[in-house]
Every structure is written in structure tokens, then in C-alpha cells.
Design a protein around this motif. Structure first.
Motif, PDB file in Angstrom:
ATOM      1  N   GLY A  36       0.804  -1.221   0.000  1.00 48.20           N
ATOM      2  CA  GLY A  36       0.000   0.000   0.000  1.00 48.20           C
ATOM      3  C   GLY A  36       0.836   1.270   0.000  1.00 48.20           C
ATOM      4  O   GLY A  36       0.374   2.327  -0.449  1.00 48.20           O
ATOM      5  N   LEU A  37       2.048   1.168   0.488  1.00 49.55           N
ATOM      6  CA  LEU A  37       2.962   2.313   0.500  1.00 49.55           C
ATOM      7  C   LEU A  37       3.743   2.441  -0.816  1.00 49.55           C
ATOM      8  O   LEU A  37       4.614   3.306  -0.946  1.00 49.55           O
ATOM      9  N   GLY A  38       3.442   1.549  -1.755  1.00 48.42           N
ATOM     10  CA  GLY A  38       4.119   1.601  -3.041  1.00 48.42           C
ATOM     11  C   GLY A  38       5.472   0.921  -3.051  1.00 48.42           C
ATOM     12  O   GLY A  38       6.265   1.112  -3.973  1.00 48.42           O
ATOM     13  N   LEU A  39       5.739   0.120  -2.024  1.00 52.04           N
ATOM     14  CA  LEU A  39       7.001  -0.610  -1.941  1.00 52.04           C
ATOM     15  C   LEU A  39       6.774  -2.067  -2.336  1.00 52.04           C
ATOM     16  O   LEU A  39       5.637  -2.501  -2.533  1.00 52.04           O
ATOM     17  N   ASP A  40       7.842  -2.831  -2.411  1.00 55.06           N
ATOM     18  CA  ASP A  40       7.755  -4.224  -2.851  1.00 55.06           C
ATOM     19  C   ASP A  40       7.521  -5.154  -1.660  1.00 55.06           C
ATOM     20  O   ASP A  40       8.405  -5.310  -0.813  1.00 55.06           O
ATOM     21  N   PRO A  41       6.359  -5.803  -1.580  1.00 57.03           N
ATOM     22  CA  PRO A  41       6.058  -6.686  -0.446  1.00 57.03           C
ATOM     23  C   PRO A  41       6.831  -7.997  -0.476  1.00 57.03           C
ATOM     24  O   PRO A  41       6.752  -8.788   0.460  1.00 57.03           O
ATOM     25  N   ASP A  42       7.601  -8.236  -1.527  1.00 59.69           N
ATOM     26  CA  ASP A  42       8.384  -9.461  -1.639  1.00 59.69           C
ATOM     27  C   ASP A  42       9.861  -9.255  -1.318  1.00 59.69           C
ATOM     28  O   ASP A  42      10.651 -10.190  -1.418  1.00 59.69           O
TER      29      ASP A  42
END
Length: 125
Positions: A36-42
Motif C-alpha cells: 500500500g505504501l508503493g514498496l515491494d512486499p516481496d
């Protein structure tokens, strides 16, 4: 629940350690916040920065599992990573198992993470 297959090493290991420490549900909450913050969740580096937000009511009320001590999971993973890197350097230098044991005792005399550290030592040998 399992980590998605698309998460590769070494991030997969760091996520597994965080889930062991904080629970898979809280890790998934942090991954959703990260996305949601525009970062990579992986990527561990991105989720690592989001996990402590689970301690803040402004963030954890937006999650399925609520409050978690995310900074503890971050600290836990950091300590295991540091120890892993240290043992890797000892092994690369050609040290034997007695040298590894000496490093383990010197680094973590209270054996707070003995079980996890033991697995790492066995991976390196």
C-alpha cells in the motif's frame, strides 16, 4: 499459510524468521501495508521498514491481525543475519567446528537464539 513461491532467497529466509518470531498473519499484514505504501512486499528490506508500523495504532487498525511487536521481529532477523554472516566468514577462512563453537559462545553467551543458530551452523557445515 505459506510464503508465496515468488519470494526468492535470501528474502525468503528473512521472511520465514520474521514469521517465526511474530506470526505469519502479522507478516502478511506488514506485506500488505508495504504494498500500500508503493514498496515491494516481496523484498525483506521494504517489509523490514514497515513491520514496526504494526506497533502504531494509526497503522495496525488498518490490518487484519492488529497490533504486533514488529520491531522485535526486525531485531530478531537482524541478529540472526549478523550471526549468519559472521559464521560464513569464519567458514570461508577455513575454521573448524571448534572455532565455530567458540564464535557461537562468544557472540551469544546466553544462547537466546541457540536453536536458530544451531540450524544455521549446520547449513554452513
Amino acid at each position: 499459510r505459506r510464503l508465496p513461491e515468488r519470494i526468492t532467497e535470501p528474502d525468503r529466509t528473512w521472511f520465514a524468521l520474521a514469521a517465526y518470531n511474530n506470526g505469519m498473519g502479522h507478516l502478511e499484514d506488514a506485506r500488505r501495508l508495504t504494498q500500500g505504501l508503493g514498496l515491494d512486499p516481496d523484498l525483506w528490506m521494504d517489509v523490514r521498514d514497515t513491520l514496526p508500523k504494526l506497533e502504531d495504532e494509526r497503522w495496525n487498525t488498518r490490518t487484519r491481525y492488529g497490533h504486533a511487536r514488529g520491531s522485535e521481529a526486525v531485531h530478531y532477523v537482524h541478529r540472526v543475519r549478523t550471526y549468519h554472516d559472521m559464521l560464513g566468514r569464519v567458514v570461508e577462512a577455513g575454521a573448524g567446528s571448534r572455532d565455530l563453537a567458540a564464535v557461537a559462545i562468544r557472540y551469544e553467551p546466553a544462547n537466546r537464539y541457540a536453536h536458530t543458530m544451531s540450524r544455521i551452523v549446520h547449513q554452513l557445515l
